[in-house]
Write an enzyme that holds these catalytic residues in place. Structure first.
Site, mmCIF file in Angstrom:
data_model
loop_
_atom_site.group_PDB
_atom_site.id
_atom_site.type_symbol
_atom_site.label_atom_id
_atom_site.label_comp_id
_atom_site.label_asym_id
_atom_site.label_seq_id
_atom_site.Cartn_x
_atom_site.Cartn_y
_atom_site.Cartn_z
ATOM 1 N N CYS A 141 -1.313 -6.523 3.185
ATOM 2 C CA CYS A 141 -0.970 -7.288 4.385
ATOM 3 C C CYS A 141 0.512 -7.690 4.389
ATOM 4 C CB CYS A 141 -1.807 -8.555 4.437
ATOM 5 S SG CYS A 141 -3.560 -8.240 4.366
ATOM 6 N N ARG A 200 3.685 -1.018 3.674
ATOM 7 C CA ARG A 200 2.780 -1.656 2.723
ATOM 8 C C ARG A 200 1.333 -1.204 2.913
ATOM 9 N NH1 ARG A 200 4.986 -6.747 0.714
ATOM 10 N NH2 ARG A 200 2.900 -7.581 0.550
ATOM 11 N N TRP A 243 -4.533 -5.481 6.052
ATOM 12 C CA TRP A 243 -5.227 -4.426 5.308
ATOM 13 C C TRP A 243 -6.578 -5.026 4.969
ATOM 14 C CZ3 TRP A 243 -7.184 -3.297 0.359
ATOM 15 C CH2 TRP A 243 -7.286 -1.946 0.040
ATOM 16 N N ASN A 268 -1.774 -13.797 3.770
ATOM 17 C CA ASN A 268 -1.887 -12.711 2.788
ATOM 18 C C ASN A 268 -2.589 -13.282 1.575
ATOM 19 O OD1 ASN A 268 -0.367 -11.127 4.432
ATOM 20 N ND2 ASN A 268 1.351 -10.878 3.016
ATOM 21 N N GLY A 269 -3.475 -12.482 0.970
ATOM 22 C CA GLY A 269 -4.179 -12.941 -0.222
ATOM 23 C C GLY A 269 -5.666 -13.008 0.041
ATOM 24 N N GLU A 322 -0.081 11.909 -13.761
ATOM 25 C CA GLU A 322 0.761 11.532 -12.629
ATOM 26 C C GLU A 322 0.854 12.683 -11.623
ATOM 27 O OE1 GLU A 322 1.675 8.920 -11.486
ATOM 28 O OE2 GLU A 322 3.408 9.249 -10.213
ATOM 29 N N LYS A 326 -0.277 12.244 -7.748
ATOM 30 C CA LYS A 326 0.694 12.447 -6.652
ATOM 31 C C LYS A 326 0.115 13.405 -5.623
ATOM 32 C CE LYS A 326 2.790 9.967 -6.789
ATOM 33 N NZ LYS A 326 3.061 8.776 -7.491
ATOM 34 N N GLU A 368 -3.175 11.922 -3.728
ATOM 35 C CA GLU A 368 -3.029 10.747 -2.863
ATOM 36 C C GLU A 368 -2.303 11.055 -1.554
ATOM 37 O OE1 GLU A 368 -0.781 7.414 -4.434
ATOM 38 O OE2 GLU A 368 0.599 8.747 -5.457
ATOM 39 N N HIS A 424 -14.666 21.766 -22.943
ATOM 40 C CA HIS A 424 -15.844 20.952 -23.264
ATOM 41 C C HIS A 424 -16.604 20.565 -22.006
ATOM 42 C CE1 HIS A 424 -14.809 20.810 -27.479
ATOM 43 N NE2 HIS A 424 -13.549 20.588 -27.117
ATOM 44 N N LYS A 462 0.782 -0.195 -0.336
ATOM 45 C CA LYS A 462 1.885 -0.140 -1.300
ATOM 46 C C LYS A 462 1.710 -1.151 -2.421
ATOM 47 C CE LYS A 462 5.812 1.208 -2.982
ATOM 48 N NZ LYS A 462 5.740 2.450 -3.780
HETATM 49 C C1 F6R Z 1 0.682 5.803 -6.803
HETATM 50 C C2 F6R Z 1 1.061 4.396 -6.802
HETATM 51 C C3 F6R Z 1 0.102 3.423 -7.325
HETATM 52 C C4 F6R Z 1 0.817 2.260 -8.040
HETATM 53 C C5 F6R Z 1 -0.198 1.188 -8.439
HETATM 54 C C6 F6R Z 1 0.455 0.052 -9.201
HETATM 55 O O1 F6R Z 1 1.683 6.616 -6.280
HETATM 56 O O2 F6R Z 1 2.126 4.049 -6.352
HETATM 57 O O3 F6R Z 1 -0.849 4.009 -8.158
HETATM 58 O O4 F6R Z 1 1.474 2.770 -9.158
HETATM 59 O O5 F6R Z 1 -0.839 0.693 -7.306
HETATM 60 O O6 F6R Z 1 1.395 -0.589 -8.394
HETATM 61 P P1 F6R Z 1 2.521 -1.504 -9.022
HETATM 62 O O7 F6R Z 1 3.409 -0.607 -9.830
HETATM 63 O O8 F6R Z 1 3.226 -2.112 -7.855
HETATM 64 O O9 F6R Z 1 1.833 -2.508 -9.898
#
Ligand code: F6R
Length: 608
Positions: free
Chosen positions: A2, A27, A75, A101-102, A481, A485, A488, A504, A603
């Site tokens: 949010c 976000r 959100w 927010n929260g 990773e 990437k 997502e 396995h 985000k």
């Molecule tokens: C993936 C991504 C997320 C963040 C995760 C942690 O591309 O960005 O998996 O890495 O949500 O977020 P932070 O680093 O803000 O704690």
């Protein structure tokens, strides 16, 4: 997740609120709304879907009158995304409006209590409880009321509150969820994130937990819950608005991929002085450092993947046992850690709820916490014992790229620094590590200059259904990773597998045409990964290998090979991640996906 923005001044508020909300779109959100005091009443417009809908509804804010207002991107957590659940929320007789927010953890009890008093609720949100509580307790002083309501709320909240009867005031509150106050000339702002107001002012106050800000057009007063004034020095935001804009690139993600040489340089360079790694941020004596018997790493998502790389790096360079935990799991497994454990917490936003709570748990158990954080002044940065900032600049795309790379860079700095302090590396190794670390930005640039090769491979693969990323040792850590990437942002199913583990079980999924991306940078295990590549090829897989330039023979092993420059084995993920990011980006772009804002993602994940 949010986002909050609020304005009080002499201009029409609605267009400004919409512009601010636009900057918070990255976000992640599913509905948006604004509320203005038009001089007589509170007027709310809100709608499910993108901000575009709200803009159309209000003709870019022109249909809404008033010079004080609050806005929100939501959100969904409590109640589905819908017009009615979108913020702002009004109290029963439309006297107060709230954006939040929260999460209010005890909202069910509070709601039941208010309902028993005859108050009717319109939405399914936890936030509406706050608006209703304010009206319920209001006896003439909004500040007294807000303090009373704060004492009733459990959970986390950043709040913006306006009232029908006072068109000259916004009240803002923070507990566990970030909120800043933007200071202008005869106008002031509230925002959950600097980006929302940077076009208007660079001077801000950051609210701390349990602080209340009272905003008028020409003044801002901050008080605590005893109504004592809290004096703060305004902070000036140094980075430029262009850092949070696309600057000619089609997507923030691409811009941020291209910025990585600079981000890594900015993170590393100030911490190397006369050939020595200087980490003044770590406030532990050599004696204290020697006393730790293990390292504990806590993070989520990509930051967790950095933690997995760090396990290999620390164990090799520092020779201490390392445990890496998903922050969401750590808290609830009664972890065995104490003051002899050094905890490293990794988070771009510094606001991730799971990571924050895991950090608190580690501290409760006596562990010293060093955090690696990108957002200055964020909760994790403030609440950890020591913080090492990654100087990546604002990261807007939901999928992290430059924050990941700078987090890795900090891990390398820490490994060299601690290896030196603990005497686990010799002078020659030290010098090699330092000079290779300094070379990384240049080597990343050289990979980015050859991006067309990766674009070509993406164009051949963007229709695939499943992708497997395999690797051994540190390449396995990176495969996590690479896989995240791709999935997502392109929505293609992908999995990361330790290459030796494939047979396995998972190898049964390999069939004719399955794409396997084999990370083969780790020289010590090259022979082994080549065998794994042959195993999947024998079952019909199409393999893209990622290998170091000093092993040109890899070109004849896989169907296609991406070569990266060589560096110390432990630093290779910093280089090998670049083609994986580009591959994911190009695939998602060819599929026409919403790259910067992938579906269902936010985000910063401020809920558990
Ligand atoms: C993936 C991504 C997320 C963040 C995760 C942690 O591309 O960005 O998996 O890495 O949500 O977020 P932070 O680093 O803000 O704690």
């Amino acid at each position: 997740m949010c986002g909050i923005v609020g304005y009080i001044g002499y201009e029409q508020a609605a267009p400004l609120l919409l512009q601010g909300l636009e900057k918070l779109e990255y976000r992640g959100y599913d509905s948006a709304g604004v509320c203005l005091n038009d001089g007589e009443k509170l007027v709310v417009e809100k709608s499910k879907g993108k901000l575009k809908v709200l803009k159309e509804l209000t003709e870019n804010g022109k249909t809404l009158k008033g010079t004080v207002g609050i806005g929100h991107t939501r959100w969904a957590t409590h109640g589905e995304p819908s017009d009615v659940n979108a913020h702002p929320h009004l109290s029963d007789s439309d006297r107060f409006a709230v954006v939040h927010n929260g999460i209010i953890e005890n909202y069910i009890q509070l709601k039941e209590h208010l309902k028993s008093k005859g108050i009717e609720f319109r939405s399914k949100t936890d936030t509406e409880v706050i608006a209703q509580l304010i009206e319920y307790y209001y006896k003439g002083s909004i500040i007294d009321t807000v303090i009373k309501v704060m004492s009733k709320l459990e959970g986390s909240y950043a709040l913006g509150v306006i009232s029908r009867d006072n068109p000259d005031e916004i009240i803002a509150v923070r507990k566990e969820s970030p909120l800043i106050i933007g200071l202008g000339e005869n106008e002031n702002y509230i925002a959950s994130d600097v980006t929302a107001i940077l076009a208007k002012t660079r001077k801000i106050y950051r609210l701390e937990n349990n602080e209340i800000a009272v905003l008028h057009r020409d003044s801002v007063k901050i008080i605590d819950t005893d109504k004592e004034e809290v004096r703060k020095e305004p902070e000036t935001i140094k980075w430029d608005i262009s850092a949070a804009e696309k600057g000619g690139y089609e997507h923030f993600m691409f811009k941020e991929i291209m910025e990585q040489p600079k981000s890594v340089h900015d993170t590393v360079a100030p911490r190397i002085k006369d050939g020595r790694v200087v980490l003044d941020e770590i406030k532990l004596s050599d004696e204290q450092l020697k006393n730790f018997d293990k390292i504990n790493i806590l993070a989520c998502g990509s930051a967790y993947h950095v933690g997995v790389v760090a396990k290999y790096v620390f164990e090799k360079i520092i020779r201490k046992p390392v445990e890496v935990d998903l922050a969401s799991e750590f808290r609830y497994r009664n972890p065995i850690i104490d003051e002899k454990t050094l905890t490293v917490v990794i988070s771009q936003s510094g606001e991730t709820a799971d990571t924050k709570e895991a950090m608190k748990e580690a501290r409760r158990r006596g562990s010293h916490v060093i955090s690696i954080v990108n957002v200055v002044g964020s909760a994790i940065a403030v609440e950890s014992d020591d913080v090492i900032y990654t100087w990546a600049g604002p990261e807007i795309a939901v999928a992290t790229t430059k924050a990941y790379s700078t987090q890795l860079a900090v891990i390398y700095l820490m490994a060299i620094y601690l290896g030196d302090k603990l005497g686990t590396i010799n002078e020659n190794e030290y010098k090699t590590y330092v000079s290779e670390l300094q070379e990384l930005p240049k080597k990343i640039t050289s990979i980015l200059e050859n991006k067309e090769n990766i674009q070509y491979l993406a164009s051949k693969s963007f229709n695939c259904r499943d992708v497997f990323f395999i690797g051994r040792n540190i390449d396995y850590a990176l495969s996590l990773e690479g896989s995240l990437k791709l999935k997502e942002i392109s929505y293609i199913h992908s999995e990361a597998y330790a290459a030796g583990e494939l047979k396995h079980g998972t190898i049964s999924l390999i069939e004719s045409g399955t794409l396997v991306i084999a990370l083969a940078t780790h020289e010590e295990l090259l022979g082994k990964i080549i065998s794994n590549i042959e195993e999947v090829q024998a079952r019909g897989a199409n393999v893209i290998g990622v290998a170091c330039e000093n092993h040109p023979e890899m070109a004849s092993v896989a169907q296609s090979t991406i070569f990266i420059p060589n560096t110390c084995d432990m630093f290779l993920p910093s280089l090998a991640v670049i083609p994986l990011q580009l591959f994911a980006y190009y695939v998602a772009s060819l599929k026409g996906c919403d790259i910067d804002k992938p579906r269902n993602l936010a985000k910063s994940v401020t809920v558990e």
